[in-house]
Write a protein that holds these residues in place. Structure first.
Motif, mmCIF file in Angstrom:
data_model
loop_
_atom_site.group_PDB
_atom_site.id
_atom_site.type_symbol
_atom_site.label_atom_id
_atom_site.label_comp_id
_atom_site.label_asym_id
_atom_site.label_seq_id
_atom_site.Cartn_x
_atom_site.Cartn_y
_atom_site.Cartn_z
ATOM 1 N N SER A 246 42.821 63.300 92.858
ATOM 2 C CA SER A 246 41.948 64.447 92.578
ATOM 3 C C SER A 246 40.494 64.002 92.460
ATOM 4 O O SER A 246 40.189 62.937 91.916
ATOM 5 C CB SER A 246 42.387 65.126 91.281
ATOM 6 O OG SER A 246 41.435 66.083 90.865
ATOM 7 N N LEU A 247 39.591 64.836 92.973
ATOM 8 C CA LEU A 247 38.162 64.535 92.904
ATOM 9 C C LEU A 247 37.685 64.424 91.462
ATOM 10 O O LEU A 247 36.887 63.545 91.117
ATOM 11 C CB LEU A 247 37.375 65.622 93.642
ATOM 12 C CG LEU A 247 35.849 65.520 93.586
ATOM 13 C CD1 LEU A 247 35.366 64.219 94.211
ATOM 14 C CD2 LEU A 247 35.211 66.706 94.273
ATOM 15 N N ILE A 248 38.179 65.306 90.606
ATOM 16 C CA ILE A 248 37.765 65.263 89.198
ATOM 17 C C ILE A 248 38.255 63.986 88.534
ATOM 18 O O ILE A 248 37.547 63.380 87.725
ATOM 19 C CB ILE A 248 38.289 66.512 88.460
ATOM 20 C CG1 ILE A 248 37.656 67.774 89.052
ATOM 21 C CG2 ILE A 248 38.002 66.429 86.971
ATOM 22 C CD1 ILE A 248 38.124 69.053 88.412
ATOM 23 N N THR A 251 36.004 61.179 89.671
ATOM 24 C CA THR A 251 34.699 61.271 89.020
ATOM 25 C C THR A 251 34.783 60.852 87.555
ATOM 26 O O THR A 251 33.915 60.130 87.055
ATOM 27 C CB THR A 251 34.167 62.711 89.122
ATOM 28 O OG1 THR A 251 34.128 63.110 90.506
ATOM 29 C CG2 THR A 251 32.771 62.818 88.541
ATOM 30 N N ALA A 252 35.837 61.289 86.865
ATOM 31 C CA ALA A 252 36.023 60.892 85.468
ATOM 32 C C ALA A 252 36.222 59.384 85.350
ATOM 33 O O ALA A 252 35.754 58.756 84.387
ATOM 34 C CB ALA A 252 37.212 61.634 84.868
ATOM 35 N N ALA A 253 36.908 58.798 86.332
ATOM 36 C CA ALA A 253 37.105 57.345 86.308
ATOM 37 C C ALA A 253 35.774 56.609 86.427
ATOM 38 O O ALA A 253 35.562 55.583 85.755
ATOM 39 C CB ALA A 253 38.040 56.938 87.443
ATOM 40 N N TRP A 254 34.866 57.127 87.241
ATOM 41 C CA TRP A 254 33.550 56.489 87.370
ATOM 42 C C TRP A 254 32.739 56.636 86.082
ATOM 43 O O TRP A 254 31.958 55.748 85.726
ATOM 44 C CB TRP A 254 32.787 57.090 88.546
ATOM 45 C CG TRP A 254 33.125 56.421 89.841
ATOM 46 C CD1 TRP A 254 33.801 56.951 90.896
ATOM 47 C CD2 TRP A 254 32.821 55.076 90.206
ATOM 48 N NE1 TRP A 254 33.942 56.031 91.894
ATOM 49 C CE2 TRP A 254 33.335 54.859 91.512
ATOM 50 C CE3 TRP A 254 32.159 54.027 89.579
ATOM 51 C CZ2 TRP A 254 33.214 53.651 92.178
ATOM 52 C CZ3 TRP A 254 32.036 52.809 90.239
ATOM 53 C CH2 TRP A 254 32.554 52.630 91.520
ATOM 54 N N ILE A 255 32.906 57.727 85.364
ATOM 55 C CA ILE A 255 32.220 57.870 84.076
ATOM 56 C C ILE A 255 32.696 56.794 83.111
ATOM 57 O O ILE A 255 31.904 56.173 82.392
ATOM 58 C CB ILE A 255 32.471 59.280 83.490
ATOM 59 C CG1 ILE A 255 31.825 60.349 84.378
ATOM 60 C CG2 ILE A 255 31.925 59.386 82.071
ATOM 61 C CD1 ILE A 255 32.110 61.768 83.937
#
Length: 415
Positions: A246-248, A251-255
């Motif tokens: 999932s894109l979210i 993205t959360a992993a990069w945060i």
């Protein structure tokens, strides 16, 4: 007699064959149309209709002429040089009373405040002291309530806003407006001129992300294209792996990775590269890193498809003729990848300028792109006209880029 019939018979038979052929072709076309009909309806309902609605909303202007029909009609013949006549003031009183009863004052005040910011307070003040329709002079009564009704510019703004179609939102999205006094197109006030900068920021981030994807994706695609089939297919799974997440979640992993106490900052501090955590998240750096990771496969796949079709003996032939390996690669191999470079670059750029989730989660206030403001006007302020105008301009830019992409990926279509 029989001989004449025998001569006619082949012609009749040919006519019958042509008729059967045409009937068969019609039947084939009908079946084909029936097969694609569900897809056509789906595209029409879920794609063409919403886009058409968005384009219409960017110029639609229903608030004023719906709430004030009598005033709109009275102002249609007004010359705009002096104050309108008594009948127009009477129509204004009638329309304001009717709009208050129908709950249209909010939308009316909001739309008129786009033309002149003080218009909202003028409408509110007038409604609190709205004169009776039997008053002798409507003009004097309204001017006594608020002197704005005695200024021609307010009436010009009202007439300008009463049109069923308006360029206001599209011009505002380009940091311009129509001057209510002169009717000419002028630049917006400095405190309202933000959208050109937002579009520039969007294209800048899209360009940087595309360049990074190109620098990272080209060697990966070249490596995959030169590997044996079995190893290449196995490593291609790693390239396609982000599509299965999932894109979210990505993205959360990069945060988590980029935060002050994240893995990347810890590693940099352990290696002695930095003494204190580096701000890598909630800024443009984090946006570019996360978007590059998300969009990298869209660069690798077009490059790989082109590189896979390039014969390896071209470079070997150039080297055997005395060219340096790098010169042979640069002048023989790279030009043959231009179609993949252009297709991958344009595809990545088109996707990058429309991104919303990643910049919204990883970026700061100064890193939001056009898509964020489209969502803001749609969900927060419910300004459909402004949201549609920004979306329409982004759509136009995307279609222009997509047309270039289509010509590069289908060169025979341009001929």
């Amino acid at each position: 007699m029989s001989q004449s019939a025998a001569l006619v018979h082949p012609k009749t038979q040919a006519i019958d064959l042509r008729a059967k052929l045409k009937k068969s072709q019609r039947s084939y076309k009908l079946k084909s149309l029936l097969l694609i009909a569900p897809l056509f309806v789906f595209v029409l309902v879920c794609f063409a209709f919403p886009i058409g609605t968005m384009l219409t909303r960017s110029v639609d202007n229903p608030d004023v002429h719906t709430a004030m029909p009598a005033t709109t009609q009275a102002l249609a013949a007004w010359n705009g040089k002096s104050l309108p006549g008594e009948s127009t003031y009477a129509a204004l009183i009638t329309d304001l009373a009717s709009a208050r009863e129908n709950g249209q004052i909010g939308a009316l005040s909001k739309r008129l405040s786009y033309e002149i910011p003080a218009y909202r307070s003028v409408i509110t003040k007038t409604l609190r002291n709205l004169p009776d329709s039997n008053v002798a002079s409507k003009q004097e009564a309204l001017i006594a309530i608020d002197s704005a009704w005695g200024e021609v510019k307010y009436w010009k703004a009202l007439k300008q806003a009463s049109s069923t179609l308006t360029p206001y939102f599209l011009l505002a999205a380009l940091d311009h407006r129509v001057d209510s006094a002169t009717g000419s197109i002028v630049k917006a006030e400095p405190n309202q001129s933000i959208y050109v900068d937002i579009f520039a920021r969007t294209f800048y981030i899209g360009g940087v992300v595309t360049l990074l994807c190109l620098l990272l994706g080209f060697p990966v695609a070249y490596w995959l294209a030169t590997l044996p089939e079995g190893k290449s297919n196995l490593l291609m799974i790693c390239v396609l792996l982000p599509f299965w997440t999932s894109l979210i979640v990505r993205t959360a992993a990069w945060i988590v990775l980029l935060q002050a106490d994240g893995l990347i900052n810890r590693s940099l501090m352990v290696l002695g590269v930095v003494d204190a955590p580096v701000q890598l998240v909630f800024n443009r750096t984090g946006v570019i890193i996360a978007m590059t990771h998300v969009l990298l496969p869209f660069m690798i796949l077009p490059l790989y498809s082109v590189m896979k079709s390039i014969p390896s003996n071209y470079v070997r032939a150039a080297i055997s003729l005395g060219a340096h390996p790098f010169v042979a690669f640069w002048r023989v191999y790279v030009p043959q990848t231009f179609a993949g470079l252009a297709a991958g670059g344009l595809l990545t750029f088109i996707l990058a300028i429309g991104y919303y989730v990643t910049p919204a989660l990883v970026g700061g206030a100064a890193d939001q792109m056009v898509s964020y403001f489209v969502a803001f006007y749609t969900n927060k302020t419910v300004n459909w006209g402004m949201a549609s105008a920004l979306g329409s301009l982004l759509l136009i830019a995307t279609l222009l880029l997509y047309s270039v992409y289509g010509k590069l990926t289908n060169p025979n279509q341009a001929r």
